[in-house]
Motif scaffolding. Sequence first.
Motif, PDB file in Angstrom:
ATOM      1  N   HIS A  72      -6.030  -2.404  -7.504  1.00  0.00           N
ATOM      2  CA  HIS A  72      -6.989  -3.120  -6.665  1.00  0.00           C
ATOM      3  C   HIS A  72      -8.058  -3.876  -7.453  1.00  0.00           C
ATOM      4  O   HIS A  72      -8.621  -4.832  -6.934  1.00  0.00           O
ATOM      5  CB  HIS A  72      -7.679  -2.153  -5.690  1.00  0.00           C
ATOM      6  CG  HIS A  72      -6.844  -1.798  -4.500  1.00  0.00           C
ATOM      7  ND1 HIS A  72      -5.560  -1.322  -4.601  1.00  0.00           N
ATOM      8  CD2 HIS A  72      -7.111  -1.850  -3.156  1.00  0.00           C
ATOM      9  CE1 HIS A  72      -5.081  -1.091  -3.388  1.00  0.00           C
ATOM     10  NE2 HIS A  72      -5.998  -1.404  -2.499  1.00  0.00           N
ATOM     11  N   THR A  73      -8.393  -3.419  -8.669  1.00  0.00           N
ATOM     12  CA  THR A  73      -9.459  -4.103  -9.402  1.00  0.00           C
ATOM     13  C   THR A  73      -9.018  -5.531  -9.699  1.00  0.00           C
ATOM     14  O   THR A  73      -9.698  -6.505  -9.345  1.00  0.00           O
ATOM     15  CB  THR A  73      -9.782  -3.336 -10.703  1.00  0.00           C
ATOM     16  OG1 THR A  73     -10.208  -2.020 -10.321  1.00  0.00           O
ATOM     17  CG2 THR A  73     -10.881  -4.019 -11.497  1.00  0.00           C
ATOM     18  N   ILE A 128      -2.571  -7.042  -4.376  1.00  0.00           N
ATOM     19  CA  ILE A 128      -2.523  -5.753  -5.097  1.00  0.00           C
ATOM     20  C   ILE A 128      -1.124  -5.481  -5.660  1.00  0.00           C
ATOM     21  O   ILE A 128      -0.973  -4.724  -6.615  1.00  0.00           O
ATOM     22  CB  ILE A 128      -3.068  -4.563  -4.275  1.00  0.00           C
ATOM     23  CG1 ILE A 128      -2.189  -4.251  -3.101  1.00  0.00           C
ATOM     24  CG2 ILE A 128      -4.518  -4.732  -3.915  1.00  0.00           C
ATOM     25  CD1 ILE A 128      -2.190  -2.781  -2.787  1.00  0.00           C
ATOM     26  N   ASP A 184     -15.862   8.481  -2.466  1.00  0.00           N
ATOM     27  CA  ASP A 184     -15.355   7.631  -3.540  1.00  0.00           C
ATOM     28  C   ASP A 184     -15.982   7.893  -4.918  1.00  0.00           C
ATOM     29  O   ASP A 184     -16.135   6.973  -5.722  1.00  0.00           O
ATOM     30  CB  ASP A 184     -15.659   6.167  -3.167  1.00  0.00           C
ATOM     31  CG  ASP A 184     -14.452   5.262  -3.333  1.00  0.00           C
ATOM     32  OD1 ASP A 184     -13.425   5.737  -3.815  1.00  0.00           O
ATOM     33  OD2 ASP A 184     -14.565   4.077  -2.983  1.00  0.00           O
ATOM     34  N   LYS A 204     -16.692  -1.065  -8.479  1.00  0.00           N
ATOM     35  CA  LYS A 204     -16.364   0.132  -9.260  1.00  0.00           C
ATOM     36  C   LYS A 204     -16.930   0.036 -10.679  1.00  0.00           C
ATOM     37  O   LYS A 204     -16.667   0.900 -11.501  1.00  0.00           O
ATOM     38  CB  LYS A 204     -14.842   0.325  -9.296  1.00  0.00           C
ATOM     39  CG  LYS A 204     -14.274   0.636  -7.920  1.00  0.00           C
ATOM     40  CD  LYS A 204     -12.783   0.697  -7.890  1.00  0.00           C
ATOM     41  CE  LYS A 204     -12.083  -0.640  -8.011  1.00  0.00           C
ATOM     42  NZ  LYS A 204     -12.423  -1.648  -7.019  1.00  0.00           N
ATOM     43  N   GLU A 226       0.841  -1.207   0.000  1.00  0.00           N
ATOM     44  CA  GLU A 226       0.000   0.000   0.000  1.00  0.00           C
ATOM     45  C   GLU A 226       0.875   1.257   0.000  1.00  0.00           C
ATOM     46  O   GLU A 226       0.518   2.263  -0.617  1.00  0.00           O
ATOM     47  CB  GLU A 226      -0.941   0.019   1.216  1.00  0.00           C
ATOM     48  CG  GLU A 226      -2.034  -1.047   1.206  1.00  0.00           C
ATOM     49  CD  GLU A 226      -3.189  -0.763   0.222  1.00  0.00           C
ATOM     50  OE1 GLU A 226      -3.140   0.258  -0.493  1.00  0.00           O
ATOM     51  OE2 GLU A 226      -4.127  -1.581   0.180  1.00  0.00           O
ATOM     52  N   HIS A 259      -8.053  -7.279  -6.136  1.00  0.00           N
ATOM     53  CA  HIS A 259      -9.168  -7.860  -5.373  1.00  0.00           C
ATOM     54  C   HIS A 259      -9.615  -9.184  -5.990  1.00  0.00           C
ATOM     55  O   HIS A 259      -9.956 -10.131  -5.278  1.00  0.00           O
ATOM     56  CB  HIS A 259     -10.369  -6.910  -5.364  1.00  0.00           C
ATOM     57  CG  HIS A 259     -10.303  -5.882  -4.260  1.00  0.00           C
ATOM     58  ND1 HIS A 259     -11.156  -4.818  -4.194  1.00  0.00           N
ATOM     59  CD2 HIS A 259      -9.494  -5.779  -3.183  1.00  0.00           C
ATOM     60  CE1 HIS A 259     -10.879  -4.100  -3.122  1.00  0.00           C
ATOM     61  NE2 HIS A 259      -9.868  -4.652  -2.496  1.00  0.00           N
ATOM     62  N   ASP A 286     -17.291  -6.114  -9.961  1.00  0.00           N
ATOM     63  CA  ASP A 286     -16.570  -5.176  -9.081  1.00  0.00           C
ATOM     64  C   ASP A 286     -17.469  -3.998  -8.688  1.00  0.00           C
ATOM     65  O   ASP A 286     -18.279  -3.528  -9.479  1.00  0.00           O
ATOM     66  CB  ASP A 286     -15.338  -4.650  -9.845  1.00  0.00           C
ATOM     67  CG  ASP A 286     -14.382  -3.899  -8.948  1.00  0.00           C
ATOM     68  OD1 ASP A 286     -13.376  -4.504  -8.555  1.00  0.00           O
ATOM     69  OD2 ASP A 286     -14.644  -2.724  -8.641  1.00  0.00           O
ATOM     70  N   ASN A 300      -7.378   2.967  -5.307  1.00  0.00           N
ATOM     71  CA  ASN A 300      -7.627   1.602  -5.798  1.00  0.00           C
ATOM     72  C   ASN A 300      -6.642   1.180  -6.881  1.00  0.00           C
ATOM     73  O   ASN A 300      -6.904   0.215  -7.607  1.00  0.00           O
ATOM     74  CB  ASN A 300      -9.047   1.500  -6.345  1.00  0.00           C
ATOM     75  CG  ASN A 300     -10.070   1.608  -5.243  1.00  0.00           C
ATOM     76  OD1 ASN A 300      -9.836   1.148  -4.135  1.00  0.00           O
ATOM     77  ND2 ASN A 300     -11.191   2.250  -5.527  1.00  0.00           N
ATOM     78  N   TYR A 301      -5.531   1.885  -7.018  1.00  0.00           N
ATOM     79  CA  TYR A 301      -4.551   1.471  -8.029  1.00  0.00           C
ATOM     80  C   TYR A 301      -4.146   0.006  -7.786  1.00  0.00           C
ATOM     81  O   TYR A 301      -3.769  -0.361  -6.662  1.00  0.00           O
ATOM     82  CB  TYR A 301      -3.308   2.375  -7.980  1.00  0.00           C
ATOM     83  CG  TYR A 301      -2.314   2.055  -9.068  1.00  0.00           C
ATOM     84  CD1 TYR A 301      -2.654   2.164 -10.411  1.00  0.00           C
ATOM     85  CD2 TYR A 301      -1.023   1.619  -8.759  1.00  0.00           C
ATOM     86  CE1 TYR A 301      -1.756   1.855 -11.414  1.00  0.00           C
ATOM     87  CE2 TYR A 301      -0.109   1.318  -9.755  1.00  0.00           C
ATOM     88  CZ  TYR A 301      -0.491   1.438 -11.083  1.00  0.00           C
ATOM     89  OH  TYR A 301       0.400   1.127 -12.078  1.00  0.00           O
ATOM     90  N   LYS A 319       1.979   1.882  -3.383  1.00  0.00           N
ATOM     91  CA  LYS A 319       0.835   2.443  -4.116  1.00  0.00           C
ATOM     92  C   LYS A 319       0.744   3.961  -3.911  1.00  0.00           C
ATOM     93  O   LYS A 319       0.567   4.712  -4.870  1.00  0.00           O
ATOM     94  CB  LYS A 319      -0.457   1.780  -3.643  1.00  0.00           C
ATOM     95  CG  LYS A 319      -1.710   2.364  -4.258  1.00  0.00           C
ATOM     96  CD  LYS A 319      -2.953   2.029  -3.463  1.00  0.00           C
ATOM     97  CE  LYS A 319      -3.069   2.876  -2.198  1.00  0.00           C
ATOM     98  NZ  LYS A 319      -4.268   2.564  -1.403  1.00  0.00           N
ATOM     99  N   GLN A 339     -10.852   7.237  -5.743  1.00  0.00           N
ATOM    100  CA  GLN A 339     -10.679   5.984  -6.490  1.00  0.00           C
ATOM    101  C   GLN A 339      -9.203   5.715  -6.817  1.00  0.00           C
ATOM    102  O   GLN A 339      -8.822   4.588  -7.100  1.00  0.00           O
ATOM    103  CB  GLN A 339     -11.515   6.019  -7.768  1.00  0.00           C
ATOM    104  CG  GLN A 339     -13.008   6.059  -7.476  1.00  0.00           C
ATOM    105  CD  GLN A 339     -13.847   6.203  -8.731  1.00  0.00           C
ATOM    106  OE1 GLN A 339     -13.585   5.548  -9.732  1.00  0.00           O
ATOM    107  NE2 GLN A 339     -14.831   7.069  -8.675  1.00  0.00           N
TER     108      GLN A 339
END
Length: 333
Positions: A235-236, A255, A224, A301, A178, A239, A299, A232-233, A181, A229
């Motif tokens: 993270h898509t 991640i 958010d 997002k 993190e 996750h 997701d 969330n680098y 990130k 957002q």
Amino acid sequence: MKKVFVKTPQHTYTVYIKNELLKDVHSYLQKNKNYILISDDFIPKMYYETLTSQINIEHAYFIKAGEQSKSIDTAYSIIQKMLNDGVTKDYTLIALGGGVVGDLAGFIASIYMRGLTYVQIPTTLLAQVDSSVGGKTAVNAPTMKNAIGTYKHPSKVLIDPETLKTLDIRQFNNGMAEIIKYGLISNKTLYDELHANNINEHIDNVIATCVAIKAQIVYLDEKDQGVRQLLNYGHTIGHAIEQASKYTMLHGEAIAIGMRIMAKNQSFEDSLIQLLKQYHLPITHNFDHKLLLDIIKTDKKAHQDLLNIILVEEVGNGFVKTIKKDDIEHYLR
Ligand code: GLY
């Protein structure tokens, strides 16, 4: 001591960062208050004892350590115990532990009798730099991480970096993902500093830098809808990998792979790979792309057939891009 203020339209609270803060925790907390505590069975007992020697903790609830405890069943079982124990709205809930404890305790604080005050005392690096700050609370659904959640800010966050001394190296590196990130999305100086080997010597400054970045982002976009957002680098896809691994992979590990995938063909790709390796974070995975795609399509997002992804083309400058859901496959190739 370092202080970072988190400001949102409804709340302002302080994140205190100080070595050995726990030994003096009573001076940050109201006297003559009734406290309850949620923690897990992996947190060293001495932290709990340090707290009980200073403040009146009437009831403590210990969950099994690990992501599997971040469930509606665990939340309900603790709520039932709190009701049996006669916990009323004037109690303050303390979350002592890592991200799972913090997210679960925050979630309970937001719904128990329509809301209790709560204090975050994060003891893992990941929780100190990210999950304890910003008010996101959640439990997982079997098919989606953080599917059931609320925004509920703590009244304060108390960070004692000394707790990292008892953290195993895998958990420490989990938090490093993190931190990397934060460097990638918004602070090139931080990113460059992480390549040095002496991170432990100034970890309190690094934590304060990350918390300040997060506070600024949360100030601009608490709910958010835009700049938040950026957090969330990686993270898509991350996750999806975390879920596909049935949470045998830690969040930061998943991640790390997500960030490495999103960095493909960027000028900093090699330096990122080097940095992830330096902190013993994984950079590849063996999951079937179809499985990951199916998870990504649900997701949070995603909106109908669109998905917001985070890109970094220049270290320190993340941005949000909306793509067609199916186009995420391009990144997985
Ligand atoms: N951990 C991401 C966020 O707080 O938005």
